[in-house]
Structures are given as C-alpha cells and as structure tokens.
Design an enzyme around this catalytic site. Structure first.
Site, short mmCIF file in Angstrom:
data_model
loop_
_atom_site.label_atom_id
_atom_site.label_comp_id
_atom_site.label_asym_id
_atom_site.label_seq_id
_atom_site.Cartn_x
_atom_site.Cartn_y
_atom_site.Cartn_z
N ASP A 261 -6.25 -8.80 -0.83
CA ASP A 261 -5.96 -9.16 0.61
C ASP A 261 -4.95 -9.93 0.91
OD1 ASP A 261 -5.89 -7.24 3.07
OD2 ASP A 261 -6.64 -9.59 3.66
N GLU A 296 -1.51 -7.88 -1.79
CA GLU A 296 -1.01 -8.02 -0.62
C GLU A 296 -0.62 -9.55 -0.14
OE1 GLU A 296 -1.66 -6.21 3.96
OE2 GLU A 296 -2.80 -7.48 2.68
N PHE A 323 9.04 -0.37 2.10
CA PHE A 323 9.61 1.05 1.78
C PHE A 323 8.46 1.67 2.70
CE2 PHE A 323 8.27 4.51 -0.43
CZ PHE A 323 9.13 5.14 -0.78
N HIS A 325 7.54 0.62 6.05
CA HIS A 325 8.27 0.19 7.32
C HIS A 325 9.79 1.23 7.58
CE1 HIS A 325 5.46 -2.07 7.90
NE2 HIS A 325 5.48 -3.24 7.52
N HIS A 388 -4.32 2.21 4.71
CA HIS A 388 -5.43 1.83 6.16
C HIS A 388 -4.84 1.38 7.19
CE1 HIS A 388 -6.13 -1.25 3.73
NE2 HIS A 388 -6.25 -2.53 4.67
#
Length: 617
Positions: A261, A296, A323, A325, A388
């Site tokens: 993350d 990420e 991609f 957004h 998520h």
C-alpha cells in the site's frame, strides 16, 4: 551482537527444535523488560543494541506479554496471534503444525492473472475466513485466477478496512485463526487460484501501537506522512520488522504475493532501498514458486517494475489509477475532487493508460532502484473500474452499477478484461452488486470524532457530494449498521440479472485466457495508439505471435464499428446507429520479429501506416 540474516527471524517468538521458545523484543528505550507467560514472570536479557531476549519452555497456544520497568504491560509488536484485542495477551503459534492439502502448489504465471479484491469481513454474512472458503468455487467458476485480500493484520476494534493495523504479524481474530487463514490460502490453491495479501508498511494505526514508547528510533519525527511521523526504514531493527513480516506471509502462510500500500510514503535513504531489499529477500526465500509483488505507488515509479531479460527483478506490477480516473469521468460525468485533474484530454488519457500506463509518472522521484526501463510490458499495469478506495471513499460508497449507462458499463468492462494489462474486479462486481461498500471503523472518543470529520474531506476528494445530499446525510463510519450495509448481497447473484452479468464476465475472462494470456507469454508486446476520432480508443498490441486490435467507442456520437482484420474475438454494438461499442480482434498475419526490429529501423517499416480510425472508416 551479530546481526541475523534477513531470512532468519529476529522479531516475534521463535520455536526452537529442542522444544523451547525464544522471545525477543526491540525496546532500546527500556532498561528492563519482563516476559509474562502463563503465570510466570521471567526477566529478559538486554543487549547493547536495545534487544531484550529470553528463551524458555513454552508451547503453541501459550499466552504471553511483556512488562516494562514502570509496570506497563504490552503485547508483542510482532505477535503471530492475539487472544483478543490489540491491548491483550499474545499467543505462541506453531506455523509448522498446519498440514497443507496442496503442498506442491507453485502458483501461476502473471500473464494468466485475473484479480479479485475482497474484504473478508464483508465478503460473506459471517465475515470469516471459514465462510469465505465456501465461496471459492463461485470465484473459480467465474474464471478468477488470483484473489487479493484486503489487509488482515490486527487493528483496533472488531471492524475496519484493515489499513490501520498495529500488530502486523497477527491475523485479526474477528476473521479467524492463523490456521484458518492458511486453510483459506490452501483451499484457493486447490481451486487453482493464487492469493495475494494487501500489506501496509507505511504507517501504523492510531490505537494500540506501543512502538513509539519502547523504541522511539522506530520513527523519524522530522519526516511526516499523511498519518504522522515517518517510519525509520534505515534502522536495521525496523528494516527487519517489515521484511520478516513479508517473509511470514509468503513462507509461513504460502501467499503467492503481496500488494504494498502507498509505497510512495515509504522513504528510505539507505544505500539499498527497503522496497528493493524486501523484494529480493522474499523472492530468494521462495525458490521454485511464482511470487507476484504489486505496488500502489502514486509516483508511478517504473524502476520498481524493471525486467531483466523479461524476468521480474523486484515488483511485478502496479495499480494504474489513471485508467480508472479518466474512465470514471466518461462513465459518470463527475468532475469534482481529483477528477478535475483529468478533464483535459480525458480520452487521450484513457488511450495512454490502456496502452502503456504511467500517464503521470513522476520521473524526478523515480530513484528507488536501477534506472527505469522503457518500454515495459503492458502487464506491469493493474487496471480496474472499481476497487475498495474508489467505491468506499465516495460519500455514500455507491458502486458504478448505480452510476452509469448499462451499455457503457459493458463496453468499459470488455475494455478492462480484453486489453493486456492485468484486470482487477472488486467483490460483487461480477454479478452487479448494488449494495454500497462504505468506510467503517471501530474507534471511540476523540478519535471517533476525528474519523467522522475525515470522511467529509474524503467525500470531497472522491467525486464530491450528490446534489440532493448534505454532509449531515453521510453514513456514520463508526456505526455497526454501516459495516452491515457494506456486506455483499449474495441473493443478487442468483437473480436473472446477476446470472446474466456473471455469464458475460465468464465469457470475457475465457477469451482473455485463450487470446490475451498467450500474447503476453509470447515475448515482446508493443503497444501502438492509432489516430482516431474523439471518443474512440484504437490500440494495436503487436507481438511475435500476432497483433491484438482493440477499438472502443465511449461516447454517443460515433456510429457503428468498422470490420477489423483477423479473427474477431469479441464485439458489442447495441445498435441504433450510435452509442458505446467495442470490437476486439486478433490478426496472426501482423507480427513483429523476435528479437525486436533494430532501433535504427523505424517500426512503421514492418507495418502499413494506419489511417485515422473513425466509426465508418
């Protein structure tokens, strides 16, 4: 004191071959620490570098904790399991006791990956690993090849997304025991599916973290992240804490990989960056297995994803936010929050993000590993229409199913699955779930108030408030009702609409495995964005095995698609002369040489130049 190698465990209890257990705690700020275990009080031995160590007789399941000189009692920061909450006793775990049903599983190639992100607590009504196992045949039948679990490490309270973990080595008991987590991974392997785990190495949660008290050097107070003081990854003990955590999940639990993350928040001035050393150590510890590490990374650093003769050096792929957004703007018309940054040439962003990714890569910050390579293969990108974050951080956690035209959603889904980047689905997306997935937590007092206030700011960033709603209408993130409302409605999967949606996705995933996966395995894949009318995405991916041709219309104005050369593998055109459509073909007559055409020869010499693509050309 001799530093242990990175494949040895220094944090957490270690079960010795002679039956004893060695307990270690890095607490340089403490003069004396006492081990409390099953009614016994045993002083620990302190070393000059701040470690407190003691070997004693113990067995799996024994409860233990540490007592500081002032009487404060705390759990093991590297506990492998907790009896209950983050303040209570830790448990000794024997990772060798679980009997694996599929011990010879080695994973799957990345080219075959179709990811499915899920949250254990809301995936089933029970919210447990055991209950989730019963749903694995559903995912297998759909064609899913890899599950990505949202974080399972223990956080404060009984419900949460998992990104505020504090005991990072312990699965949350609300989900199940360590053996039940292993059983989930084992059962998925039995269904032919890999399992990746989302891990958070950029911060600790706000409740239950005792590390600042016992080891102030664990953090760099002069550096800041969105969650507080930055972690001191240049400190050897700190470095080992996170690398050993990654090793635990991959070696002891046999996860097929990890998703790290917000890696842009992992700052490290060491000669070898933590991210590089972690990847190298984990890969070395799992020989003969396919290990997939994803990031990420808001800086879109290509150096993390470098290849060496086609072999992954460190990280396999990264989340491709651009991609999502740009497509979200087309799908919903929303322009608030960070979507406003994608209003300029939205279709151009979609083309670039689909073909290559790294639309907004920050090259000035790409200094983690060796110099970034260019180009990289298309499957270094993980694409998604929903995840998520993009659902749950919205004001009301509403899904795309409730926000856009069904035909456009069908075209976007085909674009997701039938383009070479690795697709990710969010749980429930396969049958058109309409229940929300909202942010929920289990905090109290001032922290609860701060969490509520924070949701208002997040709502503004993720699309803003609907016109007919106010901040007073926002769901309470601390309410158990919000958590329950976020659970999947599995009855919808059995409706005609749900079955039709699943059949559609099953068809697309089957086509991907028959056509896209072999393309990715064939060697070099060269993306080419073709000139096209506004609203049309026209991309060819050329390889030694042939060329994948994709044409998609994302607006209402353009007419019917033109025939494509080669074999049409999928086409959707609702009719009426306009509206969204998509056509995908594979032409085996258009190939590139392997090895690639020399750089002195223009690529266009291998192919005829393509005219501007329009709906009728």
């Amino acid at each position: 004191m001799t530093e242990p190698s990175m494949t040895q465990r220094s944090w957490g209890p270690v079960l010795e071959q002679d039956g004893g257990v060695t307990f270690r705690l890095w607490a340089p700020a403490e003069v004396a620490v006492t081990l409390l275990i099953e009614g016994r009080e045993i002083p620990m031995q302190r070393t000059d570098d701040g470690w407190h160590k003691r070997r004693t007789e113990a067995t799996a399941g024994d409860r233990y904790a540490f007592r500081l000189d002032d009487g404060t009692t705390l759990p093991d920061p590297a506990a492998h399991a907790q009896l209950d909450d983050v303040h209570g006793s830790s448990l000794v775990v024997d990772h060798g006791a679980y009997v694996w049903q599929h011990p010879d599983w080695t994973g799957r190639p990345w080219a075959e990956t179709v990811l499915y992100e899920l949250h254990i607590g809301t995936f089933t009504p029970e919210g447990t690993l055991r209950a989730a196992i019963d749903r694995l045949p559903h995912l297998h039948a759909l064609g899913i090849t890899a599950i990505e679990l949202m974080p399972v490490a223990q956080f404060a309270g009984r419900r949460g997304w998992g990104y505020d973990g504090v005991l990072l080595h312990a699965p949350h008991p609300a989900y199940g025991t360590p053996d039940e987590l292993k059983a989930f991974v084992d059962a998925a392997h039995g269904q032919g599916m890999m399992v990746l785990l989302d891990v958070v190495y950029n911060h600790f949660g706000p409740v239950g973290n005792m590390l600042p008290r016992i080891a102030p050097d664990f953090f760099h107070p002069e550096r800041h992240t969105p969650w507080g003081a930055a972690i001191a990854f240049d400190e050897p003990a700190v470095r080992r804490y996170f690398i050993e955590n990654a090793l635990q999940w991959v070696v002891d639990y046999r996860f097929d990989g990890l998703r790290l993350d917000a890696t842009e928040q992992i700052e490290d001035d060491s000669e070898t960056h933590l991210l590089i050393e972690l990847a190298e150590t984990v890969r070395a510890a799992a020989p003969g297995r396919y290990i997939h590490l994803a990031v990420e990374d808001q800086h879109s650093r290509k150096s993390l994803l470098n290849r060496d003769g086609g072999i992954v050096r460190h990280y396999t792929a990264g989340w491709n936010d651009e991609f999502h957004h740009a497509l979200h703007i087309v799908a919903t018309g929303e322009t608030g929050g960070y979507y406003k940054n994608f209003l300029d040439d939205t279709i151009g962003t979609i083309r670039e993000a689909t073909a290559k990714g790294f639309v907004r890569a920050d090259r000035a910050k790409d200094r983690v590993g060796p110099a970034p390579q260019d180009p990289l293969p298309p499957d270094v990108n993980i694409n998604f229409l929903q995840n998520h974050d993009q659902i749950g951080n919205r004001a009301f956690g509403d899904r795309l199913e409730n926000q856009t035209d069904p035909d456009l959603l069908k075209v976007m889904t085909a674009l997701l699955i039938l383009s070479p980047p690795v697709p990710l689905l969010f749980m429930g997306e396969e049958y058109g779930e309409v229940r929300p997935f909202q942010f929920f937590a289990d905090f109290e007092g001032e922290l609860a108030d701060a969490t509520k206030a924070g949701r208002e700011a997040e709502a503004e960033k993720f699309g803003g408030m609907p016109e007919d709603k106010t901040m007073a209408d926002l769901p309470d993130p601390l309410s158990e009702d919000t958590f329950e409302r976020s659970k999947l409605d599995w009855s919808r999967a059995a409706t005609p609409e749900g079955r039709q949606r699943m059949a559609f996705l099953r068809e697309l995933i089957g086509l991907r495995q028959r056509h896209i996966a072999p393309l990715l395995k064939s060697g070099t894949v060269e993306p080419h964005i073709l000139p096209a009318d506004d609203g049309i995405v026209a991309i060819d991916w050329r390889s030694p095995g042939g060329t994948l041709l994709l044409r998609a219309n994302l607006v209402e104005q353009n007419g019917a698609p033109s025939p494509l050369p080669g074999e049409t593998i999928y086409s959707f055109f609702p009719g009426a002369g306009t509206g969204p459509w998509i056509s995908v073909a594979f032409d085996r007559t258009q190939r590139i040489s392997e090895p690639k055409v020399p750089s002195t020869v223009p690529t266009e010499m291998v192919f005829e130049r393509s005219p501007c693509i329009s709906a009728t050309s």
